[in-house]
Scaffold this motif. Structure first.
Motif, PDB file in Angstrom:
ATOM      1  N   SER A 161       0.835  -1.197   0.000  1.00  0.00           N
ATOM      2  CA  SER A 161       0.000   0.000   0.000  1.00  0.00           C
ATOM      3  C   SER A 161       0.872   1.250   0.000  1.00  0.00           C
ATOM      4  N   CYS A 162       0.291   2.335  -0.456  1.00  0.00           N
ATOM      5  CA  CYS A 162       1.007   3.606  -0.505  1.00  0.00           C
ATOM      6  C   CYS A 162       1.455   4.025   0.888  1.00  0.00           C
ATOM      7  N   SER A 163       0.641   3.778   1.897  1.00  0.00           N
ATOM      8  CA  SER A 163       1.019   4.193   3.249  1.00  0.00           C
ATOM      9  C   SER A 163       2.248   3.437   3.736  1.00  0.00           C
ATOM     10  N   VAL A 164       2.383   2.185   3.353  1.00  0.00           N
ATOM     11  CA  VAL A 164       3.571   1.406   3.729  1.00  0.00           C
ATOM     12  C   VAL A 164       4.797   1.968   3.014  1.00  0.00           C
ATOM     13  N   GLN A 165       4.648   2.327   1.756  1.00  0.00           N
ATOM     14  CA  GLN A 165       5.770   2.898   1.009  1.00  0.00           C
ATOM     15  C   GLN A 165       6.202   4.230   1.608  1.00  0.00           C
ATOM     16  N   ALA A 172       9.839   5.092   3.216  1.00  0.00           N
ATOM     17  CA  ALA A 172      10.650   6.228   2.783  1.00  0.00           C
ATOM     18  C   ALA A 172      11.011   7.115   3.965  1.00  0.00           C
ATOM     19  N   ARG A 173      10.052   7.358   4.829  1.00  0.00           N
ATOM     20  CA  ARG A 173      10.317   8.187   6.018  1.00  0.00           C
ATOM     21  C   ARG A 173      11.365   7.522   6.901  1.00  0.00           C
ATOM     22  N   ALA A 174      11.285   6.207   7.051  1.00  0.00           N
ATOM     23  CA  ALA A 174      12.270   5.476   7.846  1.00  0.00           C
ATOM     24  C   ALA A 174      13.661   5.558   7.208  1.00  0.00           C
ATOM     25  N   ALA A 175      13.721   5.480   5.875  1.00  0.00           N
ATOM     26  CA  ALA A 175      15.005   5.595   5.177  1.00  0.00           C
ATOM     27  C   ALA A 175      15.608   6.979   5.381  1.00  0.00           C
ATOM     28  N   GLY A 198      24.709  11.533  11.653  1.00  0.00           N
ATOM     29  CA  GLY A 198      24.841  12.156  12.966  1.00  0.00           C
ATOM     30  C   GLY A 198      24.033  13.425  13.130  1.00  0.00           C
ATOM     31  N   VAL A 199      22.942  13.529  12.376  1.00  0.00           N
ATOM     32  CA  VAL A 199      22.073  14.703  12.496  1.00  0.00           C
ATOM     33  C   VAL A 199      20.651  14.252  12.815  1.00  0.00           C
ATOM     34  N   ALA A 200      19.840  15.195  13.279  1.00  0.00           N
ATOM     35  CA  ALA A 200      18.439  14.885  13.559  1.00  0.00           C
ATOM     36  C   ALA A 200      17.708  14.625  12.245  1.00  0.00           C
ATOM     37  N   PRO A 201      16.750  13.699  12.261  1.00  0.00           N
ATOM     38  CA  PRO A 201      15.982  13.439  11.042  1.00  0.00           C
ATOM     39  C   PRO A 201      15.303  14.707  10.534  1.00  0.00           C
ATOM     40  N   TYR A 202      15.268  14.847   9.230  1.00  0.00           N
ATOM     41  CA  TYR A 202      14.574  15.951   8.588  1.00  0.00           C
ATOM     42  C   TYR A 202      13.908  15.414   7.338  1.00  0.00           C
ATOM     43  N   TYR A 203      12.797  16.039   6.941  1.00  0.00           N
ATOM     44  CA  TYR A 203      11.935  15.483   5.904  1.00  0.00           C
ATOM     45  C   TYR A 203      11.552  16.567   4.902  1.00  0.00           C
ATOM     46  N   ASP A 204      12.551  17.158   4.273  1.00  0.00           N
ATOM     47  CA  ASP A 204      12.293  18.194   3.286  1.00  0.00           C
ATOM     48  C   ASP A 204      13.028  17.853   1.986  1.00  0.00           C
ATOM     49  N   ALA A 205      13.014  18.782   1.044  1.00  0.00           N
ATOM     50  CA  ALA A 205      13.668  18.529  -0.249  1.00  0.00           C
ATOM     51  C   ALA A 205      15.159  18.265  -0.069  1.00  0.00           C
ATOM     52  N   ASP A 206      15.792  18.939   0.890  1.00  0.00           N
ATOM     53  CA  ASP A 206      17.215  18.698   1.134  1.00  0.00           C
ATOM     54  C   ASP A 206      17.460  17.271   1.620  1.00  0.00           C
ATOM     55  N   ALA A 207      16.555  16.761   2.445  1.00  0.00           N
ATOM     56  CA  ALA A 207      16.692  15.390   2.943  1.00  0.00           C
ATOM     57  C   ALA A 207      16.600  14.386   1.797  1.00  0.00           C
ATOM     58  N   ILE A 208      15.682  14.632   0.872  1.00  0.00           N
ATOM     59  CA  ILE A 208      15.543  13.759  -0.294  1.00  0.00           C
ATOM     60  C   ILE A 208      16.818  13.801  -1.127  1.00  0.00           C
TER      61      ILE A 208
END
Length: 69
Positions: A2-6, A10-13, A22-32
């Motif tokens: 399912s899309c939610s699993v994907q 991705a968020r876990a990756a 060694g940095v805090a997780p971030y979820y923006d274009a730079d993280a990608i």
């Protein structure tokens, strides 16, 4: 899958990649971008064609999203 699993995968990756750097997780274009750079380096070392993998992933995504004809 399912899309939610994907999305969760991705968020876990992204979180794991940030942890490895060694940095805090971030979820923006730079993280990608950072994760894609990491994957490119890994592919080069492993002898995997990143471009071919990315093109296949794009086709699969379009098919799953209903955008492929």
């Amino acid at each position: 899958m399912s899309c939610s699993v994907q999305i969760t995968a991705a968020r876990a990756a992204l979180a794991r990649a940030a942890w490895a750097r060694g940095v805090a997780p971030y979820y923006d274009a730079d993280a990608i971008t950072d994760l894609l750079v990491d994957i490119r380096h890994w592919c080069a070392q492993a002898g995997i064609d990143f471009a071919a993998s990315e093109q296949l992933a794009a086709r699969i995504y379009l098919n799953e999203a209903g955008g492929a004809s």
